[in-house]
Design a protein around this motif. Structure first.
Motif: not given
Length: 114
Positions: A17, A19, A66, A81, A83-84
């Protein structure tokens, strides 16, 4: 004059991840929309996600579920953000602010690899 500055890029392993953050400053009355785009080597720039001042969001199909975009209207900031993350998402990610015109940041590199 409007300045747009991104931060938060870097290297991450697949499945990890990151950000990203973006802030717009300068001669701003109001920002209609802010969004994140990315451009991978040899490819065209594409929209990743965008959000209006009213909170309406748009995501490209590839990142739905995601990635999450959020915005602080009072601070003229937008965050993404992620993710994955996948290797094919390695790209320069750029922030765009629409306020009387479109303004771009210089971009931040995101590298997804093992």
């Amino acid at each position: 004059q409007v300045q747009v500055v991104e931060s938060g890029g870097g290297w991450v392993q697949p499945g990890g991840s990151l950000r990203l953050s973006c802030v717009a400053s300068g001669s701003i009355c109001s920002i209609f929309a802010m969004g994140w785009y990315r451009q991978a080597p040899g490819k065209q720039r594409e929209l990743v996600a965008a959000i209006t001042s009213g909170g309406t969001t748009t995501y490209t199909d590839f990142v739905k579920g995601r990635f999450t975009i959020s915005r602080d209207n009072a601070k003229n900031t937008v965050s993404l953000q992620m993710n994955s993350l996948k290797p094919e998402e390695t790209a320069v990610y750029s922030c765009n602010a629409v306020t009387g015109g479109g303004y771009w940041g210089q971009g931040t590199q995101v590298t997804v690899s093992s």
